[in-house]
Design a protein around this motif. Structure first.
Motif, short mmCIF file in Angstrom:
data_model
loop_
_atom_site.label_atom_id
_atom_site.label_comp_id
_atom_site.label_asym_id
_atom_site.label_seq_id
_atom_site.Cartn_x
_atom_site.Cartn_y
_atom_site.Cartn_z
N THR A 74 -5.13 -7.66 -1.18
CA THR A 74 -4.32 -8.60 -1.94
C THR A 74 -3.46 -9.43 -0.99
O THR A 74 -2.97 -8.90 0.02
N PRO A 75 -3.26 -10.71 -1.29
CA PRO A 75 -2.40 -11.55 -0.43
C PRO A 75 -0.93 -11.39 -0.80
O PRO A 75 -0.18 -12.38 -0.89
N SER A 76 -0.51 -10.16 -1.04
CA SER A 76 0.87 -9.91 -1.45
C SER A 76 1.28 -8.49 -1.09
O SER A 76 0.73 -7.52 -1.63
N GLY A 77 2.26 -8.37 -0.19
CA GLY A 77 2.80 -7.06 0.11
C GLY A 77 3.48 -6.45 -1.09
O GLY A 77 3.53 -5.22 -1.24
N SER A 78 4.00 -7.30 -1.96
CA SER A 78 4.69 -6.83 -3.15
C SER A 78 3.75 -6.08 -4.09
O SER A 78 4.07 -5.00 -4.58
N CYS A 79 2.58 -6.65 -4.35
CA CYS A 79 1.61 -6.00 -5.22
C CYS A 79 1.07 -4.72 -4.58
O CYS A 79 0.88 -3.70 -5.24
N ALA A 80 0.79 -4.79 -3.28
CA ALA A 80 0.30 -3.60 -2.58
C ALA A 80 1.33 -2.48 -2.65
O ALA A 80 0.99 -1.31 -2.87
N ALA A 81 2.60 -2.83 -2.50
CA ALA A 81 3.66 -1.82 -2.57
C ALA A 81 3.76 -1.23 -3.97
O ALA A 81 3.98 -0.02 -4.13
N MET A 82 3.59 -2.07 -4.98
CA MET A 82 3.65 -1.57 -6.36
C MET A 82 2.55 -0.55 -6.60
O MET A 82 2.80 0.52 -7.18
N VAL A 83 1.34 -0.87 -6.18
CA VAL A 83 0.22 0.05 -6.42
C VAL A 83 0.43 1.35 -5.65
O VAL A 83 0.26 2.45 -6.20
N ARG A 84 0.83 1.24 -4.41
CA ARG A 84 0.91 2.44 -3.57
C ARG A 84 2.14 3.30 -3.85
O ARG A 84 2.10 4.52 -3.75
N HIS A 85 3.25 2.67 -4.22
CA HIS A 85 4.48 3.44 -4.40
C HIS A 85 4.98 3.46 -5.84
O HIS A 85 5.68 4.39 -6.24
N GLY A 86 4.64 2.42 -6.62
CA GLY A 86 5.08 2.39 -8.01
C GLY A 86 4.22 3.24 -8.92
O GLY A 86 4.74 3.91 -9.83
N PRO A 88 2.51 6.09 -8.47
CA PRO A 88 2.85 7.52 -8.55
C PRO A 88 4.10 7.79 -9.38
O PRO A 88 4.20 8.83 -10.04
N ARG A 89 5.04 6.85 -9.38
CA ARG A 89 6.25 7.04 -10.19
C ARG A 89 5.95 6.88 -11.67
O ARG A 89 6.73 7.29 -12.53
N LEU A 90 4.80 6.27 -11.97
CA LEU A 90 4.35 6.15 -13.36
C LEU A 90 3.34 7.25 -13.71
O LEU A 90 2.67 7.18 -14.74
N ASP A 91 3.25 8.23 -12.82
CA ASP A 91 2.32 9.36 -13.00
C ASP A 91 0.87 8.91 -13.02
O ASP A 91 0.03 9.46 -13.76
#
Length: 231
Positions: A74-86, A88-91
């Motif tokens: 993805t051309p977005s660190g923001s989206c990559a961060a959401m998938v990788r770190h967000g 798991p917080r959503l189970d």
């Protein structure tokens, strides 16, 4: 290598050229790019707004669309961060692996230089905050620095946020503008021809703020430069 493109909502709605540039960059690097048509959003907007139930539904859909082991870029660190770190917080178990573009080029394809046509401009690079979450560091800047003719201007306070923050800019508009103005002053002080970043959310915020101040700035995603010089 076969990869799947995760296009961000902002690219889909406003910056289609960035998505096309990302495809050209990946193809130039020897990849075969697939675009799963069922993709929608990573779920970050409702996640950041505290609506985790809605975020979970959107994220679960994304997990289904990108299920499998084929790398997702993805051309977005923001989206990559959401998938990788967000997620798991959503189970949820993130699909994967998911990479930001420069991260994929440098860490997976081991590309350290980007040759091509000359790009005789001085650019000031803005590091998006979410890049820190995925350890992105200066990977995009290192690639850009090898483009013939380009000059990267040192930016004062390089870790300074742009003030966008998705829902933050809506909830706290005055504070968001104050932070963004401070960032713009840092970027303008470099005297660069262009402001470049890897996150179109940041660039949309800074472009709009600069326009409202009557002092427009030219902004680009770094993928656009890599694609342009390699064309």
């Amino acid at each position: 290598m076969r990869v799947r493109l995760m296009l961000t909502c902002l690219c889909d709605a406003f910056y289609g050229d960035v998505g096309q540039a990302t495809v050209r960059v990946l193809e130039h690097a020897g990849c075969t790019v697939e675009f799963p048509e069922g993709q929608t959003c990573c779920g970050q907007p409702p996640f950041n707004s505290g609506d985790w139930e809605s975020a979970r539904r959107v994220a679960a859909h994304t997990c289904g669309v990108f299920a499998g082991d084929t790398p997702v870029v993805t051309p977005s660190g923001s989206c990559a961060a959401m998938v990788r770190h967000g997620y798991p917080r959503l189970d949820l178990t993130p699909p994967g692996p998911v990479y930001e573009l420069a991260e994929f080029l440098v860490d997976v394809l081991h590309i350290t230089t980007w040759s091509g046509r000359e790009y005789a401009k001085t650019v000031a690079f803005h590091r998006a905050c979410h890049g820190r979450l995925i350890g992105l560091g200066d990977k995009a800047e290192r690639l850009l620095s090898t483009v013939p003719g380009i000059a990267l201007a040192p930016v004062p306070e390089p870790e300074q946020c742009c003030g966008f923050g998705g829902a933050f800019a809506v909830k706290e508009p005055h504070l968001s503008q104050h932070i963004g103005t401070a960032k713009l002053e840092c970027l303008r002080s470099t005297g660069a021809d262009e402001v470049v970043s890897g996150d179109m959310g940041c660039l949309m915020h800074l472009t709009g703020l600069a326009g409202r101040q009557g002092r427009p700035v030219r902004t680009r995603h770094y993928a656009e430069i890599l694609a342009e010089v390699s064309a």
